[in-house]
Scaffold this motif. Structure first.
Motif, short mmCIF file in Angstrom:
data_model
loop_
_atom_site.label_atom_id
_atom_site.label_comp_id
_atom_site.label_asym_id
_atom_site.label_seq_id
_atom_site.Cartn_x
_atom_site.Cartn_y
_atom_site.Cartn_z
N UNK A 1 0.83 -1.21 0.00
CA UNK A 1 0.00 0.00 0.00
C UNK A 1 0.86 1.26 0.00
N UNK A 2 1.95 1.22 0.75
CA UNK A 2 2.82 2.41 0.82
C UNK A 2 3.50 2.63 -0.54
N UNK A 3 3.93 1.53 -1.16
CA UNK A 3 4.53 1.67 -2.49
C UNK A 3 3.52 2.29 -3.47
N UNK A 4 2.29 1.76 -3.44
CA UNK A 4 1.27 2.30 -4.36
C UNK A 4 1.03 3.78 -4.08
N UNK A 5 1.01 4.13 -2.80
CA UNK A 5 0.73 5.52 -2.43
C UNK A 5 1.91 6.44 -2.71
N UNK A 6 3.08 5.87 -2.96
CA UNK A 6 4.26 6.70 -3.27
C UNK A 6 4.36 7.00 -4.76
N UNK A 7 3.35 6.60 -5.53
CA UNK A 7 3.48 6.63 -7.00
C UNK A 7 3.71 8.04 -7.55
N UNK A 8 3.23 9.06 -6.86
CA UNK A 8 3.44 10.42 -7.37
C UNK A 8 4.79 11.00 -6.97
N UNK A 9 5.59 10.21 -6.28
CA UNK A 9 6.97 10.61 -6.02
C UNK A 9 7.82 10.11 -7.19
N UNK A 10 8.43 11.04 -7.89
CA UNK A 10 9.27 10.67 -9.03
C UNK A 10 10.57 11.45 -8.94
N UNK A 11 11.59 10.92 -9.58
CA UNK A 11 12.86 11.65 -9.48
C UNK A 11 12.84 12.92 -10.32
N UNK A 12 11.94 13.01 -11.31
CA UNK A 12 11.92 14.27 -12.07
C UNK A 12 11.11 15.35 -11.35
N UNK A 13 10.34 14.96 -10.31
CA UNK A 13 9.68 15.98 -9.50
C UNK A 13 9.76 15.59 -8.03
N UNK A 14 10.98 15.40 -7.57
CA UNK A 14 11.19 14.96 -6.20
C UNK A 14 11.89 15.99 -5.33
N UNK A 15 12.03 17.21 -5.87
CA UNK A 15 12.74 18.25 -5.13
C UNK A 15 11.96 18.62 -3.88
N UNK A 16 12.64 18.59 -2.73
CA UNK A 16 12.01 18.90 -1.46
C UNK A 16 12.45 20.29 -1.03
N UNK A 17 11.58 21.29 -1.20
CA UNK A 17 12.00 22.67 -0.96
C UNK A 17 12.55 22.93 0.43
N UNK A 18 12.02 22.24 1.45
CA UNK A 18 12.48 22.54 2.81
C UNK A 18 13.94 22.17 3.01
N UNK A 19 14.41 21.19 2.24
CA UNK A 19 15.79 20.74 2.40
C UNK A 19 16.67 21.20 1.24
N UNK A 20 16.06 21.84 0.25
CA UNK A 20 16.78 22.31 -0.92
C UNK A 20 17.49 21.17 -1.66
N UNK A 21 16.83 20.04 -1.77
CA UNK A 21 17.43 18.92 -2.52
C UNK A 21 16.34 17.95 -2.97
N UNK A 22 16.70 17.18 -3.98
CA UNK A 22 15.85 16.09 -4.46
C UNK A 22 16.54 14.78 -4.05
N UNK A 23 15.98 14.08 -3.07
CA UNK A 23 16.70 12.90 -2.56
C UNK A 23 16.95 11.84 -3.62
N UNK A 24 16.13 11.86 -4.68
CA UNK A 24 16.27 10.84 -5.72
C UNK A 24 17.28 11.24 -6.80
N UNK A 25 17.86 12.43 -6.67
CA UNK A 25 18.79 12.88 -7.70
C UNK A 25 20.05 13.48 -7.08
N UNK A 26 20.44 12.98 -5.92
CA UNK A 26 21.64 13.48 -5.26
C UNK A 26 22.71 12.39 -5.22
#
Ligand SMILES: *[C@@H]1O[C@H](CO)[C@@H](O)[C@H](O)[C@H]1NC(C)=O
Ligand SMILES: *[C@@H]1O[C@H](CO)[C@@H](O)[C@H](O)[C@H]1NC(C)=O
Length: 400
Positions: A97-122
């Motif tokens: 269920x968690x995997x399915x619910x994570x589907x809108x997390x993608x590396x092309x739109x994974x930038x996390x503004x609070x941390x100033x980074x995209x964990x999937x592209x670092x």
């Protein structure tokens, strides 16, 4: 085996233009003739949220237990185990269920503004190691399977680039486990103890989980037939872990407590095990900044930490799909803000547990909360691994 296609395809948006040009040319070609790896990755390598096989955040997948040569800095690991729960079962379907619910997390739109980074592209190679195929028929065997699996995966070599880094935090892989009921914390702590020595636990939960096993009716203490199997439950695993001396003395913290107790003796038992407690109400009374600072200063920035997040710390109105719901909890936003505020901790392993999707609504609220919490934990792990001031902690112990 996992492929590099996601990393390559998503590393540059200019690839999309390339794919378009080749698409025209391809009309006049034999299928796939003349196409390079890069062309194909650019053309077909990126999924929408709704397409693709369900891995966490569309990350590359490997059956890491079967392919121990797999390299990663951080791995998602599903632990679909739920035969140690005291109330609602069903958390064996949590990882799915968690995997399915994570589907809108993608590396092309994974930038996390609070941390100033995209964990999937670092710097971190993050993959989904799939699930531990854990038995539902024999909890003693299940405990052994989970301990062995976690130990093997947490010892696995990180990629050469990371192991040569000046930053000690990068030198051992970190696992983010998706439960499963909370008992999976015991095999995890056993494994982490082998690798890091004693660790502190930072535990978000409505419940203590340090209960003495005798506080459950199932514990029949027959001196003629001693059997401690019933000690292993989702409310006692930290008691067992303390009993096995796996937890660092006086450094661990509960946050979000609000459950009924057997009596005040439960808190005294918890004291005796060296825990510090923050209740759900403490957040209102202290404020978020003071509570998070208090957690960080109590635990310490160098201390290796196991971050354990029971989704029932969130109010069941917002996260109903869980095994032992307790009304009056934090909002999803409050939990996420707290997790962000403690992102300096030296987290060497983490879990998100107790998502039981059969009790979730059609909105997937609980699984979405868990997926978002996992994203924040990944972000903090990646952020921690970018800091040159990162403490060495215990993750480069001599014996390794
Ligand atoms: C662990 O539990 C056993 C009882 O099962 C007890 O005799 C022992 O003292 C405990 N050890 C610690 C360190 O708490
Ligand atoms: C932990 O706290 C207890 C109770 O205050 C104390 O007796 C013990 O010495 C402490 N242990 C460490 C390692 O600080």
């Amino acid at each position: 085996m996992w492929s590099v296609q996601a990393f390559v395809a998503l590393s540059t948006l200019s690839g999309l233009g390339l794919a378009h040009l080749h698409a025209d040319a391809a009309d006049t070609q034999e299928p796939f003739v003349g196409w390079t790896r890069e062309d194909l990755d650019a053309k077909w390598g990126t999924d929408y949220g709704f397409s693709g096989i369900s891995t966490f955040a569309h990350l590359p997948h490997s059956r890491c237990l079967q392919y121990p040569e797999t390299e990663y800095d951080i791995a998602i690991l599903g632990v679909p185990f739920d035969t140690a729960v005291s109330y609602r079962p069903g958390a064996r379907f949590g990882p799915r269920a968690i995997r399915a619910a994570s589907a809108r997390q993608t590396s092309f739109r994974g930038y996390n503004p609070r941390a100033n980074l995209n964990p999937y592209a670092e710097w971190a190679r993050i993959i989904d190691c799939g699930d531990i195929p854990v038995t539902p028929f024999d909890n003693a065997l299940a405990l052994r399977q989970m301990t062995e699996a976690y130990t093997n995966l947490a010892y696995t070599n990180v990629p050469a680039a990371s192991s040569q880094s000046d930053i000690a935090y990068r030198r051992k892989p970190k696992l983010l486990t998706l439960g499963g009921d909370h008992s999976i914390g015991l095999p995890t702590l056993r494994a982490l103890n082998k690798i890091y020595g004693n660790v502190a636990v930072v535990h978000f939960d409505a419940h203590l989980d340090t209960w003495h096993p005798a506080k459950y009716p199932s514990a029949w203490f027959d001196p003629n037939n001693p059997n401690e199997q019933s000690f292993f439950t989702h409310g006692t695993m930290f008691w067992v872990a303390h009993n096995e001396s796996l937890i660092m003395e006086n450094k661990s913290v509960h946050a979000g407590l609000r459950t009924r107790l057997s009596g005040i003796g439960d808190n005294e038992d918890d004291d005796a095990q060296g825990w510090t407690r923050f209740s759900t109400d403490d957040l209102d009374d202290m404020g978020l900044a003071a509570m998070s600072q208090s957690i960080v200063s109590h635990v310490g920035l160098d201390t290796p930490v196991y971050l354990s997040i029971d989704i029932d710390v969130i109010d069941p109105g917002l996260a109903p799909g869980t095994g032992t719901p307790e009304p009056g909890g934090w909002t999803t936003r409050e939990l996420i803000r707290l997790l962000r505020a403690i992102d300096g901790l030296n987290v060497v392993g983490a879990d998100v547990v107790e998502v039981s999707p059969a009790y979730d609504g059609s909105t997937e609220a609980t699984a979405l909360a868990a997926a978002q919490v996992a994203f924040e934990v990944l972000t903090s792990m990646v952020k921690k691994g970018m800091s040159a001031n990162d403490p060495v902690g215990a993750d480069v112990r001599d014996e390794l």
